[in-house]
Design a protein around this motif. Structure first.
Motif, mmCIF file in Angstrom:
data_model
loop_
_atom_site.group_PDB
_atom_site.id
_atom_site.type_symbol
_atom_site.label_atom_id
_atom_site.label_comp_id
_atom_site.label_asym_id
_atom_site.label_seq_id
_atom_site.Cartn_x
_atom_site.Cartn_y
_atom_site.Cartn_z
ATOM 1 N N LEU A 274 36.806 12.932 -1.288
ATOM 2 C CA LEU A 274 37.890 13.077 -2.256
ATOM 3 C C LEU A 274 38.387 11.693 -2.641
ATOM 4 N N GLY A 275 38.368 11.406 -3.947
ATOM 5 C CA GLY A 275 38.811 10.108 -4.432
ATOM 6 C C GLY A 275 39.764 10.256 -5.604
ATOM 7 N N PHE A 276 40.859 9.490 -5.609
ATOM 8 C CA PHE A 276 41.850 9.581 -6.684
ATOM 9 C C PHE A 276 42.662 8.294 -6.740
ATOM 10 N N ARG A 277 43.387 8.106 -7.840
ATOM 11 C CA ARG A 277 44.296 6.966 -7.962
ATOM 12 C C ARG A 277 45.657 7.332 -7.375
ATOM 13 N N HIS A 278 46.179 6.420 -6.570
ATOM 14 C CA HIS A 278 47.467 6.679 -5.930
ATOM 15 C C HIS A 278 48.573 6.721 -6.990
ATOM 16 N N PRO A 279 49.492 7.696 -6.895
ATOM 17 C CA PRO A 279 50.529 7.849 -7.931
ATOM 18 C C PRO A 279 51.506 6.686 -8.038
ATOM 19 N N LYS A 280 51.638 5.884 -7.002
ATOM 20 C CA LYS A 280 52.589 4.772 -7.065
ATOM 21 C C LYS A 280 51.880 3.427 -7.241
ATOM 22 N N THR A 281 50.885 3.160 -6.411
ATOM 23 C CA THR A 281 50.202 1.857 -6.453
ATOM 24 C C THR A 281 49.131 1.797 -7.539
ATOM 25 N N LEU A 282 48.688 2.972 -8.002
ATOM 26 C CA LEU A 282 47.599 3.115 -8.987
ATOM 27 C C LEU A 282 46.236 2.673 -8.434
ATOM 28 N N GLU A 283 46.173 2.350 -7.156
ATOM 29 C CA GLU A 283 44.904 1.985 -6.525
ATOM 30 C C GLU A 283 44.024 3.217 -6.367
ATOM 31 N N TYR A 284 42.706 3.001 -6.503
ATOM 32 C CA TYR A 284 41.764 4.084 -6.238
ATOM 33 C C TYR A 284 41.606 4.216 -4.728
ATOM 34 N N MET A 285 41.774 5.443 -4.231
ATOM 35 C CA MET A 285 41.642 5.710 -2.800
ATOM 36 C C MET A 285 40.541 6.753 -2.605
ATOM 37 N N GLU A 286 39.739 6.569 -1.573
ATOM 38 C CA GLU A 286 38.637 7.505 -1.343
ATOM 39 C C GLU A 286 38.571 7.859 0.140
ATOM 40 N N PHE A 287 38.381 9.162 0.402
ATOM 41 C CA PHE A 287 38.349 9.666 1.772
ATOM 42 C C PHE A 287 37.084 10.483 1.989
ATOM 43 N N ASN A 288 36.539 10.355 3.184
ATOM 44 C CA ASN A 288 35.298 11.036 3.520
ATOM 45 C C ASN A 288 35.489 11.760 4.846
ATOM 46 N N SER A 289 34.943 12.952 4.961
ATOM 47 C CA SER A 289 35.073 13.695 6.214
ATOM 48 C C SER A 289 33.694 14.120 6.717
ATOM 49 N N GLU A 290 33.553 14.155 8.018
ATOM 50 C CA GLU A 290 32.297 14.602 8.614
ATOM 51 C C GLU A 290 32.114 16.095 8.408
ATOM 52 N N LEU A 291 30.857 16.528 8.434
ATOM 53 C CA LEU A 291 30.610 17.966 8.417
ATOM 54 C C LEU A 291 31.239 18.580 9.663
ATOM 55 N N PRO A 292 31.924 19.707 9.524
ATOM 56 C CA PRO A 292 32.566 20.331 10.688
ATOM 57 C C PRO A 292 31.545 20.978 11.617
ATOM 58 N N TYR A 293 32.029 21.390 12.774
ATOM 59 C CA TYR A 293 31.148 21.924 13.820
ATOM 60 C C TYR A 293 30.335 23.119 13.334
ATOM 61 N N TYR A 294 30.998 24.056 12.601
ATOM 62 C CA TYR A 294 30.278 25.255 12.167
ATOM 63 C C TYR A 294 29.095 24.894 11.275
ATOM 64 N N PHE A 295 29.262 23.858 10.455
ATOM 65 C CA PHE A 295 28.212 23.445 9.516
ATOM 66 C C PHE A 295 27.076 22.747 10.275
ATOM 67 N N LYS A 296 27.439 21.869 11.189
ATOM 68 C CA LYS A 296 26.418 21.178 11.988
ATOM 69 C C LYS A 296 25.617 22.166 12.833
ATOM 70 N N SER A 297 26.298 23.164 13.406
ATOM 71 C CA SER A 297 25.612 24.175 14.213
ATOM 72 C C SER A 297 24.642 24.983 13.363
ATOM 73 N N LEU A 298 25.057 25.287 12.143
ATOM 74 C CA LEU A 298 24.189 26.024 11.225
ATOM 75 C C LEU A 298 22.930 25.218 10.905
ATOM 76 N N LEU A 299 23.100 23.934 10.620
ATOM 77 C CA LEU A 299 21.948 23.082 10.314
ATOM 78 C C LEU A 299 20.998 22.997 11.508
ATOM 79 N N LYS A 300 21.573 22.954 12.704
ATOM 80 C CA LYS A 300 20.747 22.908 13.910
ATOM 81 C C LYS A 300 19.910 24.184 14.032
ATOM 82 N N LYS A 301 20.521 25.317 13.737
ATOM 83 C CA LYS A 301 19.791 26.597 13.783
ATOM 84 C C LYS A 301 18.689 26.619 12.736
ATOM 85 N N ILE A 302 19.010 26.142 11.516
ATOM 86 C CA ILE A 302 18.037 26.139 10.435
ATOM 87 C C ILE A 302 16.823 25.285 10.805
#
Length: 305
Positions: A274-302
């Motif tokens: 998720l990336g957006f410009r901050h409403p006050k500083t106007l800086e571009y901010m970007e956040f990244n999250s790891e795949l959660p456990y349920y998703f990783k477990s599914l990939l392992k099964k696949i």
């Protein structure tokens, strides 16, 4: 009062009434569906049904009467939430699969909003008492990143970015099928489904422009792990678009393959970036999250198949 009509498809032949309705109305809990049945609010082929175990047949016509929601007094709840970033204007949270974003019929407690009210005294009021701070949503069974506005100035600024499609939103999904092309764009308008009013579909009449870009991350024998970038943000957009091109999301109760193979809670879809410009500083901010456990477990099964 809200009236909903459903027609049972062939693949749902033999389903239990309460199970079928809760799957079709995936924003309403099964216990609430059972209460509607008990209260005589559900008809099958014009007959009031009071047993939740009623078996359904293809082409059965179901009518559901949903009463007007009670006036809510939202209660803060001490529910742990994964806060990725916070300042006086913005919160970024990593929502788990299975958590509803804001209260709705059958989901008056345990929502992200209940948790936010406990965590923060300051949330924007633009979307009313039911959705304080909520600028955008993801489905109950979609996990991942959401931005929350802590005041109305921040809310308006973030909402404007959504409207002009300048927010960077990237998802990971596991889909059925082996996608042949490495990348592509789905440009197909989305609107209400012509038969099932709870679903969305690619439609020309009354459809709104919807664009999804996809890229294959990894291929398995009968599945593909894909990265999806939203250019627009229609309801169920990724789920509808991937089903439309023949690669529905694994575990999707509405648009996917009906037969459950991996005992999933819902679709394998994670809002990863998720990336957006901050409403006050106007800086571009970007956040990244790891795949959660349920998703990783599914990939392992696949990978094990």
């Amino acid at each position: 009062m809200k009236d909903i009509k459903l027609i049972v498809e062939n693949l749902e032949n033999g389903s239990r009434l309460d199970s079928y309705i809760s799957k079709q109305l995936n924003n309403i809990s099964r216990s609430y569906v059972q209460k509607l049945i008990k209260d005589g609010k559900v008809k099958v082929n014009n007959e009031i049904i009071v047993t939740k175990k009623q078996k359904l047949n293809e082409n059965d016509k179901i009518e559901i009467e949903i009463p007007e929601p009670e006036k809510l007094k939202l209660e803060p709840e001490d529910i742990p939430i994964d806060i990725v970033y916070e300042d006086e204007d913005v919160l970024v949270v990593n929502k788990p699969q299975g958590m509803v974003v804001h209260p709705s019929p059958g989901h008056y407690k345990g929502t992200l909003v209940n948790a936010l009210l406990y965590h923060s005294k300051n949330l924007s009021s633009i979307n009313g008492i039911i959705r304080p701070g909520i600028v955008h949503r993801i489905d109950k069974d979609t996990s991942g990143l959401l931005m929350i506005a802590k005041n109305n100035i921040a809310h308006n600024f973030l909402a404007a970015q959504l409207k002009e499609h300048s927010i960077n939103r990237i998802y990971n999904a596991l889909v059925h099928g082996n996608i042949k092309t490495n990348s592509g764009t789905i440009d197909a308008p989305i609107g209400r489904h012509p038969v099932n009013r709870l679903k969305r579909a690619v439609v020309e009449k009354n459809g709104k422009k919807a664009v999804t870009h996809f890229k294959v991350i990894e291929r398995y024998s009968n599945y593909s792990l894909v990265e999806l970038k939203l250019e627009t943000g229609r309801t169920h957009q990724i789920r509808v678009h991937m089903s439309y091109i023949g690669y529905p999301l694994v575990g999707d109760p509405l648009y996917g393959i009906k037969k459950k193979k991996f005992n999933l809670q819902g679709q394998a879809l994670h809002a990863k970036l998720l990336g957006f410009r901050h409403p006050k500083t106007l800086e571009y901010m970007e956040f990244n999250s790891e795949l959660p456990y349920y998703f990783k477990s599914l990939l392992k099964k696949i990978k094990g198949y």
